[in-house]
Motif scaffolding. Sequence first.
Motif, mmCIF file in Angstrom:
data_model
loop_
_atom_site.group_PDB
_atom_site.id
_atom_site.type_symbol
_atom_site.label_atom_id
_atom_site.label_comp_id
_atom_site.label_asym_id
_atom_site.label_seq_id
_atom_site.Cartn_x
_atom_site.Cartn_y
_atom_site.Cartn_z
ATOM 1 N N ALA A 78 -7.532 9.534 5.662
ATOM 2 C CA ALA A 78 -7.607 9.052 7.042
ATOM 3 C C ALA A 78 -7.068 10.147 7.959
ATOM 4 O O ALA A 78 -5.942 10.624 7.756
ATOM 5 C CB ALA A 78 -6.803 7.769 7.224
ATOM 6 N N LEU A 79 -7.862 10.551 8.939
ATOM 7 C CA LEU A 79 -7.479 11.637 9.832
ATOM 8 C C LEU A 79 -7.448 11.153 11.279
ATOM 9 O O LEU A 79 -8.367 10.471 11.732
ATOM 10 C CB LEU A 79 -8.453 12.808 9.711
ATOM 11 C CG LEU A 79 -8.570 13.457 8.328
ATOM 12 C CD1 LEU A 79 -9.635 14.549 8.354
ATOM 13 C CD2 LEU A 79 -7.225 14.031 7.882
ATOM 14 N N PHE A 80 -6.391 11.536 11.984
ATOM 15 C CA PHE A 80 -6.266 11.227 13.407
ATOM 16 C C PHE A 80 -6.611 12.455 14.233
ATOM 17 O O PHE A 80 -6.265 13.581 13.873
ATOM 18 C CB PHE A 80 -4.833 10.801 13.743
ATOM 19 C CG PHE A 80 -4.493 9.414 13.298
ATOM 20 C CD1 PHE A 80 -4.648 8.345 14.158
ATOM 21 C CD2 PHE A 80 -4.019 9.179 12.011
ATOM 22 C CE1 PHE A 80 -4.333 7.054 13.749
ATOM 23 C CE2 PHE A 80 -3.699 7.901 11.596
ATOM 24 C CZ PHE A 80 -3.860 6.833 12.466
ATOM 25 N N LEU A 133 -7.722 0.523 7.297
ATOM 26 C CA LEU A 133 -7.779 1.146 5.975
ATOM 27 C C LEU A 133 -8.396 0.195 4.940
ATOM 28 O O LEU A 133 -9.086 0.652 4.013
ATOM 29 C CB LEU A 133 -6.387 1.549 5.517
ATOM 30 C CG LEU A 133 -5.672 2.624 6.365
ATOM 31 C CD1 LEU A 133 -4.298 2.932 5.782
ATOM 32 C CD2 LEU A 133 -6.510 3.906 6.479
ATOM 33 N N SER A 134 -8.145 -1.079 5.084
ATOM 34 C CA SER A 134 -8.613 -2.049 4.097
ATOM 35 C C SER A 134 -10.057 -2.472 4.311
ATOM 36 O O SER A 134 -10.689 -3.017 3.403
ATOM 37 C CB SER A 134 -7.717 -3.292 4.108
ATOM 38 O OG SER A 134 -6.377 -2.958 3.840
ATOM 39 N N ASP A 147 -2.461 5.422 -2.097
ATOM 40 C CA ASP A 147 -3.784 4.840 -1.890
ATOM 41 C C ASP A 147 -4.551 5.608 -0.820
ATOM 42 O O ASP A 147 -5.778 5.586 -0.803
ATOM 43 C CB ASP A 147 -3.647 3.382 -1.462
ATOM 44 C CG ASP A 147 -2.925 2.550 -2.502
ATOM 45 O OD1 ASP A 147 -3.455 2.419 -3.619
ATOM 46 O OD2 ASP A 147 -1.832 2.036 -2.200
ATOM 47 N N TRP A 148 -3.819 6.262 0.092
ATOM 48 C CA TRP A 148 -4.444 7.034 1.169
ATOM 49 C C TRP A 148 -3.633 8.285 1.472
ATOM 50 O O TRP A 148 -2.404 8.268 1.404
ATOM 51 C CB TRP A 148 -4.529 6.204 2.464
ATOM 52 C CG TRP A 148 -5.591 5.154 2.441
ATOM 53 C CD1 TRP A 148 -5.493 3.880 1.944
ATOM 54 C CD2 TRP A 148 -6.924 5.293 2.940
ATOM 55 N NE1 TRP A 148 -6.679 3.224 2.106
ATOM 56 C CE2 TRP A 148 -7.580 4.046 2.723
ATOM 57 C CE3 TRP A 148 -7.633 6.323 3.561
ATOM 58 C CZ2 TRP A 148 -8.910 3.829 3.097
ATOM 59 C CZ3 TRP A 148 -8.946 6.109 3.939
ATOM 60 C CH2 TRP A 148 -9.578 4.879 3.711
ATOM 61 N N LEU A 149 -4.335 9.363 1.824
ATOM 62 C CA LEU A 149 -3.735 10.525 2.459
ATOM 63 C C LEU A 149 -3.981 10.401 3.959
ATOM 64 O O LEU A 149 -5.100 10.078 4.379
ATOM 65 C CB LEU A 149 -4.365 11.821 1.942
ATOM 66 C CG LEU A 149 -4.213 12.143 0.451
ATOM 67 C CD1 LEU A 149 -5.014 13.396 0.101
ATOM 68 C CD2 LEU A 149 -2.741 12.342 0.094
ATOM 69 N N MET A 158 0.842 -1.194 0.000
ATOM 70 C CA MET A 158 0.000 0.000 0.000
ATOM 71 C C MET A 158 0.878 1.244 0.000
ATOM 72 O O MET A 158 1.950 1.258 0.607
ATOM 73 C CB MET A 158 -0.917 -0.005 1.228
ATOM 74 C CG MET A 158 -1.881 1.171 1.294
ATOM 75 S SD MET A 158 -3.050 1.073 2.671
ATOM 76 C CE MET A 158 -4.150 -0.208 2.074
ATOM 77 N N LYS A 159 0.416 2.288 -0.702
ATOM 78 C CA LYS A 159 1.123 3.566 -0.729
ATOM 79 C C LYS A 159 0.379 4.573 0.150
ATOM 80 O O LYS A 159 -0.835 4.735 0.018
ATOM 81 C CB LYS A 159 1.202 4.103 -2.156
ATOM 82 C CG LYS A 159 2.024 3.241 -3.110
ATOM 83 C CD LYS A 159 2.049 3.875 -4.487
ATOM 84 C CE LYS A 159 2.839 3.045 -5.478
ATOM 85 N NZ LYS A 159 2.861 3.675 -6.821
#
Length: 358
Positions: free
Chosen positions: A106-108, A355-356, A81-83, A1-2
Amino acid sequence: MKLLFVGTNPENTGATSHFVALAQAMAVAGHQVGAVVYPDGLIWQGLAGSDVRLSKAKFRNAFDLRGYLAVIRAARQLKPDWLVGNFGKEYWPLILIGRLLRIPVALFRHRTPPMKRLSGWLIPRLAQRFLAVSEHARQAYLDRGVPSHLVRVLYNPVNMAQCRPDSQRRREILRALGLDEQAIVLGYSGRMHGGKGIFPLFEAASAAMAQQPRLHCLWLGDGPDAAALRERAAADPTADRHHFLGWIPDVLPYYSALSMLAFPSVATETFGRVSVEAQAAGVPVLGSDIGGIPETLQAGVTGLLLPPGDVAAWREAILKLCDPALLASMGAAAHDYVEQHFSMLVIAGQFLQILSGD
């Protein structure tokens, strides 16, 4: 995954440490990781020399077009694949960039209480993944009406190799403090202000010193109440057994010198990275039973949970952990506990699963 991490906060915060550790964890786990970070800041320094590909940017605020352009440029190069974002000022930019480039975000969130009401309502719904760093933090969003399925929990990862005990380093630190190897060292690491419980801890430690002559206290950190604490210590009969080193850029080597760590907050804590790092180094933790701190240790096994601000209870707990056999057993259990629950590969695997998933 990137994965493309975006974190242009130059400050030294728990979110900064989380950003560095999680990016490293995903790279170590074999994923292709890039990071857009503040030039030569703490995140840049923390990731330099790793397998994370670094790009420079500054987001002064959510409207800084130069920040947008830097992230878009890095995203077009990496094709992630995700920011992944960690800081509030970048939430809206990442959501907009994600929509523009059709990349999920995806935000924390590291703080409680939550954001301003409108942002707190919209952002968990607009990000494809919204993550809190403890169950305690997650509950703050559920209390604001965010549906439970929108808020996931992912704890802070810890680099076990960086936190491992070092007997040589312990001897060097003790020697620099003028202590022999039989000293029992209670440590505190963090901001020096009243909400962190530093004054009740000082009273408890000084009272314990009256009964345990080998006990010393090592204070690492700085803050608005540091001077007041130093003045109080200087006027106490135990003054020569309180050692103040101020702010230390890298506290990890100092865990080797500790017999136990105190996490005495009287104000709520979202999580407690210092607790997990210390246990990774085989150091038992005395923690306040408040906020997210209980999620960082196994009470009675890797440390003790105590009433916040209760000087008598803390004094007795400190004296209890002066028993060498108990220190050894709790220290060994602490290391194993962190390896099983907070190590880089464990957290990387959980993040990938989040994420998946749907």
